[in-house]
Design a protein around this motif. Sequence first.
Motif, PDB file in Angstrom:
ATOM      1  N   GLU A  92       0.818  -1.207   0.000  1.00 56.73           N
ATOM      2  CA  GLU A  92       0.000   0.000   0.000  1.00 56.73           C
ATOM      3  C   GLU A  92       0.858   1.267   0.000  1.00 56.73           C
ATOM      4  O   GLU A  92       0.528   2.263  -0.653  1.00 56.73           O
ATOM      5  CB  GLU A  92      -0.939  -0.001   1.217  1.00 56.73           C
ATOM      6  N   THR A  93       1.953   1.238   0.730  1.00 59.86           N
ATOM      7  CA  THR A  93       2.856   2.397   0.807  1.00 59.86           C
ATOM      8  C   THR A  93       3.487   2.682  -0.552  1.00 59.86           C
ATOM      9  O   THR A  93       3.580   3.837  -0.985  1.00 59.86           O
ATOM     10  CB  THR A  93       3.957   2.145   1.853  1.00 59.86           C
ATOM     11  N   ALA A 101       3.921  10.177  -7.405  1.00 59.38           N
ATOM     12  CA  ALA A 101       4.880  10.432  -8.476  1.00 59.38           C
ATOM     13  C   ALA A 101       4.160  10.774  -9.777  1.00 59.38           C
ATOM     14  O   ALA A 101       4.542  11.705 -10.491  1.00 59.38           O
ATOM     15  CB  ALA A 101       5.783   9.214  -8.675  1.00 59.38           C
ATOM     16  N   LYS A 102       3.099  10.031 -10.077  1.00 55.38           N
ATOM     17  CA  LYS A 102       2.332  10.301 -11.297  1.00 55.38           C
ATOM     18  C   LYS A 102       1.682  11.679 -11.229  1.00 55.38           C
ATOM     19  O   LYS A 102       1.701  12.442 -12.201  1.00 55.38           O
ATOM     20  CB  LYS A 102       1.270   9.224 -11.494  1.00 55.38           C
ATOM     21  N   ALA A 103       1.123  12.018 -10.070  1.00 52.88           N
ATOM     22  CA  ALA A 103       0.497  13.325  -9.889  1.00 52.88           C
ATOM     23  C   ALA A 103       1.509  14.453 -10.047  1.00 52.88           C
ATOM     24  O   ALA A 103       1.165  15.558 -10.485  1.00 52.88           O
ATOM     25  CB  ALA A 103      -0.170  13.405  -8.516  1.00 52.88           C
ATOM     26  N   GLY A 104       2.772  14.191  -9.703  1.00 45.60           N
ATOM     27  CA  GLY A 104       3.821  15.200  -9.808  1.00 45.60           C
ATOM     28  C   GLY A 104       4.378  15.367 -11.210  1.00 45.60           C
ATOM     29  O   GLY A 104       5.201  16.246 -11.442  1.00 45.60           O
ATOM     30  N   THR A 129       2.923  -6.140  -5.692  1.00 42.01           N
ATOM     31  CA  THR A 129       2.952  -4.679  -5.693  1.00 42.01           C
ATOM     32  C   THR A 129       2.964  -4.133  -7.115  1.00 42.01           C
ATOM     33  O   THR A 129       2.271  -3.153  -7.426  1.00 42.01           O
ATOM     34  CB  THR A 129       4.195  -4.176  -4.927  1.00 42.01           C
ATOM     35  N   ILE A 130       3.728  -4.758  -7.987  1.00 39.54           N
ATOM     36  CA  ILE A 130       3.775  -4.344  -9.393  1.00 39.54           C
ATOM     37  C   ILE A 130       2.379  -4.433 -10.012  1.00 39.54           C
ATOM     38  O   ILE A 130       1.919  -3.510 -10.700  1.00 39.54           O
ATOM     39  CB  ILE A 130       4.773  -5.216 -10.175  1.00 39.54           C
ATOM     40  N   GLN A 136      -3.952   0.064 -10.364  1.00 34.18           N
ATOM     41  CA  GLN A 136      -4.522   1.196  -9.635  1.00 34.18           C
ATOM     42  C   GLN A 136      -3.975   2.551 -10.065  1.00 34.18           C
ATOM     43  O   GLN A 136      -4.649   3.562  -9.944  1.00 34.18           O
ATOM     44  CB  GLN A 136      -4.289   1.009  -8.131  1.00 34.18           C
ATOM     45  N   VAL A 137      -2.739   2.575 -10.547  1.00 29.08           N
ATOM     46  CA  VAL A 137      -2.087   3.849 -10.878  1.00 29.08           C
ATOM     47  C   VAL A 137      -1.978   4.042 -12.391  1.00 29.08           C
ATOM     48  O   VAL A 137      -2.171   5.138 -12.911  1.00 29.08           O
ATOM     49  CB  VAL A 137      -0.691   3.948 -10.225  1.00 29.08           C
TER      50      VAL A 137
END
Length: 325
Positions: A92-93, A101-104, A129-130, A136-137
């Motif tokens: 989750e972290t 990072a994507k938002a930035g 996680t991958i 999700q991202v």
Amino acid sequence: MSDAPFIKACMDKVLAGGRITIDEAERLLATDDVMALADCANTITRKFNGDVVDVEALINAKSGKCPEDCSFCAQSTFYETGINKYPLLPKETIVEQAEMAKAGGATNFCLVCAYRSPPEKDFEQICETITAIKEQVGTEVNVSLGFMTLERARRLKQLGVKRYNHNLEASESYFSKICTTHDFRDRVNTAKIVKEAGLELCCGGIIGMGETPRQRLELAFSIASLDPDEVPMNILIGREGTPFAGYKDLIEPMDAIKAIAVWRFIMPKTILKIAGGREVHLKDKDRLALKAGANGIITGGYLTTGGNAPNKDITMIKEIGLKAK
């Protein structure tokens, strides 16, 4: 006598699809005509790579306690460097960091872990996680997990990992000065496994570790022989507690610019990324670096040191007439 005609002749050779020799590269690296070199490297970059800068963020997903003795590394278990050490972060972290990072503005997210090779339990968690980041991202996922088997590399490919990072770090002739727990060929072997599995290869190194200019070029030619998709150039920050703690200012900003430019002559089509140490050593020359051969950056910080805020880097890229990707 100006080196400009020689520099241009080398550029023309590269633009025509040829390759420069290491002796030609050595003469380019020794030139005092830095701006002519930078301009020609920029021409090569624009011809083969357009006006896009690859912007990547990374996360130190498992910090410290690495069993290797690389003299430059604050994460080695051999040295007391005062860094924050922790096991593999929860899924989750890491997903949350990928979202930030994507938002930035970063379009690539690299998951980095300090292992020789991940234990099976950790590798399975990394795979989960991958998958979560992809679902999700929706950002590109790159990883750096140490030495790799072909079976594991193929698993990462199946999960949608784009690129695997495994740096050569130093030239073969200098490698024994920076590490004794594995050798140069071990690193080359993992890079070849990555390619065999169908993953893109990210493979670079570190300059400013006491190597000679010739060895700086030997490293570049070894990297080029692996046909990497991305090449991060790091500039050593001598971390307290490591054997290289005293190596603070072994490379001047314009020497770094020349190295970036010559590496572009050697590898005209790769993503040449200015990475760790750029904020410290290049100072206000990072704009010049992106007009002297580099076409990628790491933003938002590194494994054990901070970096520029992503919005600052994105603004810089736009100010010099390039596009962030």
